[in-house]
Design a protein around this motif. Structure first.
Motif, PDB file in Angstrom:
ATOM      1  N   ASP A  96       2.253   7.155  10.812  1.00 49.40           N
ATOM      2  CA  ASP A  96       1.304   8.253  10.895  1.00 49.40           C
ATOM      3  C   ASP A  96       0.064   7.905  10.066  1.00 49.40           C
ATOM      4  O   ASP A  96       0.078   7.012   9.220  1.00 49.40           O
ATOM      5  N   GLY A  97      -1.017   8.613  10.285  1.00 47.01           N
ATOM      6  CA  GLY A  97      -2.310   8.231   9.725  1.00 47.01           C
ATOM      7  C   GLY A  97      -2.416   8.255   8.224  1.00 47.01           C
ATOM      8  O   GLY A  97      -3.360   7.681   7.648  1.00 47.01           O
ATOM      9  N   ASN A  98      -1.486   8.892   7.518  1.00 48.74           N
ATOM     10  CA  ASN A  98      -1.575   8.985   6.058  1.00 48.74           C
ATOM     11  C   ASN A  98      -0.866   7.846   5.334  1.00 48.74           C
ATOM     12  O   ASN A  98      -0.949   7.760   4.116  1.00 48.74           O
ATOM     13  N   GLY A  99      -0.180   7.000   6.068  1.00 44.53           N
ATOM     14  CA  GLY A  99       0.567   5.928   5.427  1.00 44.53           C
ATOM     15  C   GLY A  99       0.086   4.571   5.842  1.00 44.53           C
ATOM     16  O   GLY A  99      -0.691   4.400   6.779  1.00 44.53           O
ATOM     17  N   ASN A 100       0.544   3.560   5.118  1.00 44.19           N
ATOM     18  CA  ASN A 100       0.224   2.163   5.429  1.00 44.19           C
ATOM     19  C   ASN A 100       1.398   1.555   6.171  1.00 44.19           C
ATOM     20  O   ASN A 100       2.503   1.449   5.615  1.00 44.19           O
ATOM     21  N   PRO A 101       1.190   1.141   7.406  1.00 44.40           N
ATOM     22  CA  PRO A 101       2.316   0.621   8.192  1.00 44.40           C
ATOM     23  C   PRO A 101       2.783  -0.735   7.672  1.00 44.40           C
ATOM     24  O   PRO A 101       2.045  -1.453   6.987  1.00 44.40           O
ATOM     25  N   ALA A 102       4.021  -1.073   8.005  1.00 42.47           N
ATOM     26  CA  ALA A 102       4.539  -2.407   7.695  1.00 42.47           C
ATOM     27  C   ALA A 102       3.727  -3.454   8.448  1.00 42.47           C
ATOM     28  O   ALA A 102       3.295  -3.231   9.573  1.00 42.47           O
ATOM     29  N   LYS A 103       3.525  -4.609   7.824  1.00 41.38           N
ATOM     30  CA  LYS A 103       2.713  -5.673   8.401  1.00 41.38           C
ATOM     31  C   LYS A 103       3.584  -6.807   8.934  1.00 41.38           C
ATOM     32  O   LYS A 103       4.627  -7.146   8.365  1.00 41.38           O
ATOM     33  N   SER A 104       3.115  -7.416  10.015  1.00 38.34           N
ATOM     34  CA  SER A 104       3.834  -8.513  10.649  1.00 38.34           C
ATOM     35  C   SER A 104       3.870  -9.742   9.744  1.00 38.34           C
ATOM     36  O   SER A 104       3.097  -9.854   8.779  1.00 38.34           O
ATOM     37  N   PHE A 105       4.739 -10.673  10.106  1.00 43.80           N
ATOM     38  CA  PHE A 105       4.806 -11.936   9.365  1.00 43.80           C
ATOM     39  C   PHE A 105       3.448 -12.634   9.355  1.00 43.80           C
ATOM     40  O   PHE A 105       3.024 -13.171   8.335  1.00 43.80           O
ATOM     41  N   LEU A 106       2.754 -12.624  10.479  1.00 39.39           N
ATOM     42  CA  LEU A 106       1.465 -13.301  10.573  1.00 39.39           C
ATOM     43  C   LEU A 106       0.352 -12.550   9.848  1.00 39.39           C
ATOM     44  O   LEU A 106      -0.716 -13.118   9.602  1.00 39.39           O
ATOM     45  N   SER A 107       0.592 -11.290   9.479  1.00 36.73           N
ATOM     46  CA  SER A 107      -0.438 -10.478   8.814  1.00 36.73           C
ATOM     47  C   SER A 107      -0.126 -10.171   7.359  1.00 36.73           C
ATOM     48  O   SER A 107      -0.724  -9.285   6.771  1.00 36.73           O
ATOM     49  N   GLY A 108       0.834 -10.881   6.780  1.00 37.90           N
ATOM     50  CA  GLY A 108       1.131 -10.705   5.356  1.00 37.90           C
ATOM     51  C   GLY A 108       2.531 -10.263   5.032  1.00 37.90           C
ATOM     52  O   GLY A 108       2.972 -10.362   3.888  1.00 37.90           O
ATOM     53  N   ALA A 109       3.268  -9.707   6.006  1.00 36.76           N
ATOM     54  CA  ALA A 109       4.693  -9.356   5.862  1.00 36.76           C
ATOM     55  C   ALA A 109       4.961  -8.247   4.850  1.00 36.76           C
ATOM     56  O   ALA A 109       6.098  -8.053   4.431  1.00 36.76           O
ATOM     57  N   THR A 110       3.932  -7.506   4.414  1.00 35.22           N
ATOM     58  CA  THR A 110       4.174  -6.441   3.446  1.00 35.22           C
ATOM     59  C   THR A 110       4.961  -5.307   4.075  1.00 35.22           C
ATOM     60  O   THR A 110       4.850  -5.015   5.271  1.00 35.22           O
ATOM     61  N   GLY A 111       5.756  -4.636   3.240  1.00 35.13           N
ATOM     62  CA  GLY A 111       6.460  -3.463   3.696  1.00 35.13           C
ATOM     63  C   GLY A 111       5.526  -2.271   3.754  1.00 35.13           C
ATOM     64  O   GLY A 111       4.448  -2.260   3.141  1.00 35.13           O
ATOM     65  N   GLY A 112       5.920  -1.220   4.485  1.00 33.92           N
ATOM     66  CA  GLY A 112       5.101  -0.029   4.580  1.00 33.92           C
ATOM     67  C   GLY A 112       5.195   0.817   3.317  1.00 33.92           C
ATOM     68  O   GLY A 112       6.194   0.793   2.602  1.00 33.92           O
ATOM     69  N   PHE A 113       4.125   1.582   3.029  1.00 34.31           N
ATOM     70  CA  PHE A 113       4.166   2.479   1.872  1.00 34.31           C
ATOM     71  C   PHE A 113       3.298   3.713   2.118  1.00 34.31           C
ATOM     72  O   PHE A 113       2.317   3.692   2.846  1.00 34.31           O
ATOM     73  N   HIS A 114       3.723   4.805   1.485  1.00 37.03           N
ATOM     74  CA  HIS A 114       3.077   6.106   1.633  1.00 37.03           C
ATOM     75  C   HIS A 114       2.973   6.664   0.227  1.00 37.03           C
ATOM     76  O   HIS A 114       2.568   5.962  -0.695  1.00 37.03           O
ATOM     77  N   PHE A 115       3.379   7.934   0.015  1.00 34.98           N
ATOM     78  CA  PHE A 115       3.480   8.460  -1.341  1.00 34.98           C
ATOM     79  C   PHE A 115       4.578   7.725  -2.101  1.00 34.98           C
ATOM     80  O   PHE A 115       4.585   7.694  -3.329  1.00 34.98           O
TER      81      PHE A 115
END
Length: 398
Positions: free
Chosen positions: A312-331
């Protein structure tokens, strides 16, 4: 050049530099290599001799004879495989007092003790959406990986030490449990996949590795679902060609009727619960509206190899392996590194080759596990095996 293997009882035949032939015998983790040189012999250290049909049989005799460290073999005639086999109690390798004598027609072979090496790569203590830092590489001190790994934005870079055949076992991370301060029973995160294969690598090939990190629970609210577990990835460093990927588990849901445990990391390539396919991220699907979600599901699906997760628009989605592989985060920062999605109203999807999705409504939901990928031979692909952070175990076979 690819190693050619020929099995002869307990002996494996392969190329060995600087000597022209190598043989190996092994138990669980130990082996002995025999390299041979043509037109040389070790003179003056023979402990036993007999007629044998070829240098391979002679080497077997040495393997079975206590105290034998090398052998000399000479054919009786060029067209005849039978010849004289001399077993030696000394070898020239590492012994300055022993030298070989050039004698035409002889084949000299010696044992060189070796140890099959195992390298275990871990998350190095990192937790949550971001991978380990350069400072955390000290976690490999005292192991076979000491001084061998570089950290680059959470990716771990490792160089293949010798050309040969390697076993790689990748374990995806598990999803975080849903938490509830006043509930008797929590919803559990799904376990990560176990994916194993055999590969041949040339010396100095660099591998780029992401170790999936466990999706985290959240204790700062009275009740909250868990984050998705990250996928574990092994690729070539130079162009990020995928080699082996183990999917992470989905996060556990709210401790209420209608919400479910997270799905496990998958043995197949697709994620579950409207998960991704062919390397894409998962999606959020609203079962009440029978359409992709427009905001009721506040969570992130898992990311894949090429595609990010959906949030949803208020959170940061999980990123692909090719885009950094970071996990998603919100509050809450509860998505695991390796593309695990964050959980807020629903559990996060698991990362992997294809990300796990999320399906549900305001009163129900389940989070999918990430898919896996295996390009190796002698494959073992298992869903829902690993609890906790992921890891990669690399073993030199030959």
């Amino acid at each position: 050049m690819k190693v050619n293997l020929v099995t002869l009882n307990v002996i494996l035949l392969l190329s060995f530099t600087p000597l022209s032939l190598a043989l190996t015998r092994s138990d669980v983790w130990k082996s002995s290599l025999i390299g041979t040189r043509h037109n040389y012999a070790l003179v003056g250290h023979v402990m036993f001799s007999r007629v044998a049909k070829g240098s391979m049989v002679c080497s077997q005799l040495c393997l079975s004879k206590p105290g034998c460290l090398s052998f000399n073999f000479k054919k009786r005639q060029e067209i005849d495989s039978e010849g004289l086999c001399e077993l030696n109690q000394r070898r020239c390798h590492g012994d300055r007092e022993v030298t070989l004598t050039p004698i035409r027609g002889y084949v000299y072979g010696e044992f060189v003790d070796a140890e099959l090496k195992r390298y275990t790569l871990t998350s190095l203590g990192a937790q949550g959406p971001h991978g380990p830092t350069t400072a955390e590489v000290v976690g490999y001190s005292g192991t076979s990986l000491e001084g061998q790994v570089e950290i680059e934005n959470g990716y771990q870079l490792w160089k293949v030490p010798i050309s040969g055949t390697y076993s790689i076992e990748a374990l995806g991370a598990s999803g975080g449990n849903g938490t509830c301060q006043s509930c008797v029973e929590w919803k559990l995160g799904g376990l990560g996949a176990r994916i194993k294969g055999t590969f041949y690598f040339i010396k100095d090939t660099r591998l780029r590795i992401v170790i999936g990190q466990q999706g985290l629970p959240t204790h700062t609210f009275s009740q909250r679902p868990g984050g998705g577990g990250g996928g574990t990835f092994v690729t070539l460093a130079i162009d990020r060609t995928k080699i082996i990927i183990a999917g992470g588990g989905g996060g556990g849901g709210l401790a209420k009727a209608g919400f479910e445990d997270g799905d496990p990391g998958q043995a197949t390539q697709n994620g579950t619960r409207y998960g991704g396919h062919d390397g894409t991220g998962g999606q959020r699907f609203n079962t009440a509206h029978k359409a992709l979600d427009n905001g009721e599901i506040k969570a992130s699906s898992g990311a894949g190899y090429i595609g990010d997760g959906d949030a949803d628009g208020n959170g940061n989605p999980a990123k692909s392996f090719l885009s950094g592989a970071t996990g998603g985060f919100h509050f809450v920062n509860n998505g695991g590194f390796g593309g695990g999605g964050f959980g807020m109203t629903h559990g996060g999807g698991g990362g992997g080759y294809s990300g796990g999705g999320i399906n549900g409504s305001t009163n129900s939901g389940a989070s999918g596990g990430g898919g896996s990928f295996n390009s190796g031979s002698h494959q073992v692909n298992e869903a829902g095996v690993n609890r906790g952070n992921g890891k990669v175990i690399i073993t030199i076979i030959t």
